[in-house]
Design a protein around this motif. Structure first.
Motif, PDB file in Angstrom:
ATOM      1  N   MET A   1     -10.448   0.544  -5.112  1.00  0.00           N
ATOM      2  CA  MET A   1     -10.416   0.297  -3.678  1.00  0.00           C
ATOM      3  C   MET A   1     -11.818  -0.695  -3.574  1.00  0.00           C
ATOM      4  SD  MET A   1      -8.624   0.491  -1.084  1.00  0.00           S
ATOM      5  CE  MET A   1      -8.836  -1.390  -0.964  1.00  0.00           C
TER       6      MET A   1
ATOM      7  N   THR B   1       0.673  -1.039   0.004  1.00  0.00           N
ATOM      8  CA  THR B   1      -0.083  -0.018  -0.152  1.00  0.00           C
ATOM      9  C   THR B   1       1.054   1.297  -0.050  1.00  0.00           C
ATOM     10  OG1 THR B   1      -1.728  -1.111   0.980  1.00  0.00           O
ATOM     11  CG2 THR B   1      -1.644   1.362   1.220  1.00  0.00           C
TER      12      THR B   1
ATOM     13  N   ARG C   1     -15.710  -7.311   3.348  1.00  0.00           N
ATOM     14  CA  ARG C   1     -15.750  -6.731   2.218  1.00  0.00           C
ATOM     15  C   ARG C   1     -16.645  -5.617   2.069  1.00  0.00           C
ATOM     16  NH1 ARG C   1     -13.617 -10.607  -1.179  1.00  0.00           N
ATOM     17  NH2 ARG C   1     -13.322 -12.569  -0.227  1.00  0.00           N
TER      18      ARG C   1
ATOM     19  N   ALA D   1     -11.598  -4.025  -4.521  1.00  0.00           N
ATOM     20  CA  ALA D   1     -10.841  -4.663  -3.728  1.00  0.00           C
ATOM     21  C   ALA D   1     -11.807  -5.596  -2.871  1.00  0.00           C
ATOM     22  CB  ALA D   1      -9.862  -3.976  -2.831  1.00  0.00           C
TER      23      ALA D   1
ATOM     24  N   LEU E   1      -4.958  -4.757  -6.170  1.00  0.00           N
ATOM     25  CA  LEU E   1      -5.993  -3.717  -6.329  1.00  0.00           C
ATOM     26  C   LEU E   1      -5.871  -2.903  -5.282  1.00  0.00           C
ATOM     27  CD1 LEU E   1      -8.946  -6.222  -6.659  1.00  0.00           C
ATOM     28  CD2 LEU E   1      -8.360  -4.590  -8.449  1.00  0.00           C
ATOM     29  N   ARG E   2      -5.123  -3.267  -4.030  1.00  0.00           N
ATOM     30  CA  ARG E   2      -4.833  -2.110  -3.144  1.00  0.00           C
ATOM     31  C   ARG E   2      -3.536  -1.211  -3.681  1.00  0.00           C
ATOM     32  NH1 ARG E   2      -6.822  -0.045   1.512  1.00  0.00           N
ATOM     33  NH2 ARG E   2      -5.189   0.675   2.973  1.00  0.00           N
TER      34      ARG E   2
ATOM     35  N   GLN F   1      -4.692 -11.045  -5.341  1.00  0.00           N
ATOM     36  CA  GLN F   1      -5.752 -10.179  -5.831  1.00  0.00           C
ATOM     37  C   GLN F   1      -5.903  -8.725  -5.183  1.00  0.00           C
ATOM     38  OE1 GLN F   1      -9.502 -11.981  -7.036  1.00  0.00           O
ATOM     39  NE2 GLN F   1      -8.503 -13.635  -8.179  1.00  0.00           N
ATOM     40  N   PHE F   2      -6.260  -9.122  -3.866  1.00  0.00           N
ATOM     41  CA  PHE F   2      -6.300  -7.990  -3.003  1.00  0.00           C
ATOM     42  C   PHE F   2      -4.912  -7.109  -3.151  1.00  0.00           C
ATOM     43  CE2 PHE F   2      -6.415  -5.702   1.061  1.00  0.00           C
ATOM     44  CZ  PHE F   2      -7.577  -5.338   1.149  1.00  0.00           C
TER      45      PHE F   2
ATOM     46  N   ALA G   1     -12.069  -9.137  -4.022  1.00  0.00           N
ATOM     47  CA  ALA G   1     -10.951  -9.965  -4.195  1.00  0.00           C
ATOM     48  C   ALA G   1     -11.238 -11.325  -3.831  1.00  0.00           C
ATOM     49  CB  ALA G   1      -9.800  -9.286  -3.573  1.00  0.00           C
TER      50      ALA G   1
END
Length: 452
Positions: free
Chosen positions: A101, A66, A176, A104, A116-117, A112-113, A107
């Motif tokens: 976001m 991040t 989520r 995400a 995307l993050r 994947q998360f 995800a």
């Protein structure tokens, strides 16, 4: 009375118009979502760890990915903001983090998360420098500390909203939905594109005087008669950039070199402690024996105290020496962290938690005023983006080192002793910055004010 000769001088002597307040509200909304998105990971983390069976070190790396994205966004979009405008970069940054976001939350696994993050963080990194640079040019100097505090206070208010949302959603609906909420930030991006004009100072540095005057007419009707009659080249002071280009090497020119180095260290230390504390506070308290919902109450209190503390510090910075005030605040915050690690009373824990949030994170909310005072208008967004970008490296190291410490199962006070060290280094660095900063040309109203 001495007649005002430049835009900045007249701005200092003119009441803030309603349009500026509306612009500030829209910019503040973008920063609230920015803070919400950044902090929501901390509150979702215990559930993510349990669902995907990741280790504390892997969780720390998730935070570090991040902050790599935040670094790229702060430096890249900050520099682009000085070339293409604060408004464009603000719209771009908000749109990017809202889309990635929100997605995400869908995800399917750790990888994947993390991707995307990371993409969302690039957008998040550009929002704060663009907003502060923009609002810092729309308000008079005598109110800049308070306006910066309000802008950055919106960031920590986003922390509060993330904690409240986590308390309401995570126990019953999982982690989520926390991220799906981010899609709503697209509404803010549309509002910025439609309602917010580029600042006159930025336009003037590009010799776009007709657009600068049009913005003055729209946003500052009380200044328009004077602006209309003046020579734009002298009315809008501030250096122009060659072919509209600003380069990072400008920050390392002799005029700015020592200040840039010192600000880099300041932001590195500050965001190390802020994000180590933010990212691991809930997990540390859970490990210390608190329930997940109980640990959220400390996170909510700390974020609320940071927001209020930032407002108070902003008010103080407009009335006394900025460097003295911030140096004292960071040192006091470090002491509070040490005491928090050893406290056993619930009341003492809450008090020390609030004070640490107010002094350290609240201090982070207003430290940007030092950047605005260091660089000229041609390099403010670049300088702020660079400082925040270097700070993101500290934000990367804080959660990562915290993850290794958590994996080592050290005694509870040790974590807070480690977090207190960079807070004290922030206090020392602020003092050094005051000694090395090159004075910037300023309106006469500022030159006559001894607190600067």
């Amino acid at each position: 009375m001495r007649p005002a000769a430049t835009f900045d001088q007249i701005l200092t002597e003119t009441p803030m118009p309603r349009r500026v307040l509306a612009i500030a509200a829209i910019g503040g909304s973008a920063v609230i979502f920015d803070g919400y998105d950044l902090q929501s990971l901390s509150y979702a983390l215990p559930k993510i760890v349990a669902e995907w069976h990741i280790s504390p070190v892997q969780a720390g790396w998730l935070a570090s990915f991040t902050f790599i994205g935040l670094f790229l966004g702060a430096v890249g979009l900050g520099a682009l903001g000085d070339r293409f405008g604060r408004k464009r970069m603000l719209v771009l940054g908000v749109s990017v983090f809202a889309v990635f976001m929100g997605t995400a939350g869908f995800a399917g696994d750790y990888t994947q998360f993390a991707i995307l993050r990371f993409c969302a963080a690039i957008g998040m990194g550009g929002v704060l420098p663009a907003t502060i640079a923009m609002l810092g040019e729309y308000v008079p100097l005598r109110r800049r500390g308070r306006m910066t505090a309000v802008s950055a206070g919106c960031f920590t208010f986003g922390f509060v909203l993330a904690a409240v949302a986590a308390t309401l959603l995570v126990p019953d609906f999982g982690w989520r939905p926390l991220f799906h909420i981010s899609y709503a930030a697209l509404i803010v991006a549309v509002l910025i594109a439609w309602f917010v004009p580029e600042t006159p100072q930025f336009l003037a540095t590009r010799s776009r005087y007709d657009e600068a005057l049009a913005t003055v007419k729209k946003v500052f009707p009380a200044i328009w008669p004077t602006a209309q009659a003046a020579d734009p080249a002298t009315f809008f002071t501030g250096p122009r950039t060659e072919n509209g280009k600003i380069q990072l090497r400008t920050l390392w020119a002799p005029r700015y070199r020592n200040s840039t180095l010192t600000l880099s260290l300041l932001y590195l230390f500050l965001q190390f402690v802020v994000y180590a504390l933010d990212f691991w506070m809930v997990s540390l308290l859970v490990k210390h024996g608190l329930s997940l919902v109980g640990s959220y109450s400390y996170a909510i209190e700390q974020a609320a105290a940071a927001t209020i503390g930032g407002f108070i510090l902003g008010w103080v910075l407009d009335r006394m020496n900025q460097y003295v005030a911030l140096s004292i605040a960071f040192a006091a915050g470090g002491v509070c962290l040490v005491l928090f690690g050893f406290a056993s009373s619930v009341i003492a824990l809450y008090i020390l938690n609030a004070l640490a949030g107010a002094f350290i994170i609240g201090g982070q909310n207003v430290v940007h005023t030092l950047v605005m005072a260091t660089y000229g208008p041609e390099a403010r967004a670049t300088g702020l983006g660079w400082a925040l970008g270097i700070g993101r490296l500290g934000g990367l190291l804080g959660p990562l080192i915290g993850g290794y410490l958590l994996a080592a199962s050290l005694p509870f006070p040790v974590y807070f002793l480690v977090f207190a060290v960079p807070a004290v280094l922030c206090s020392i660095t602020v003092v050094i910055l005051r000694a090395v900063k090159t004075p910037q040309p300023a309106p006469l109203a500022r030159q006559l004010d001894p607190k600067y």
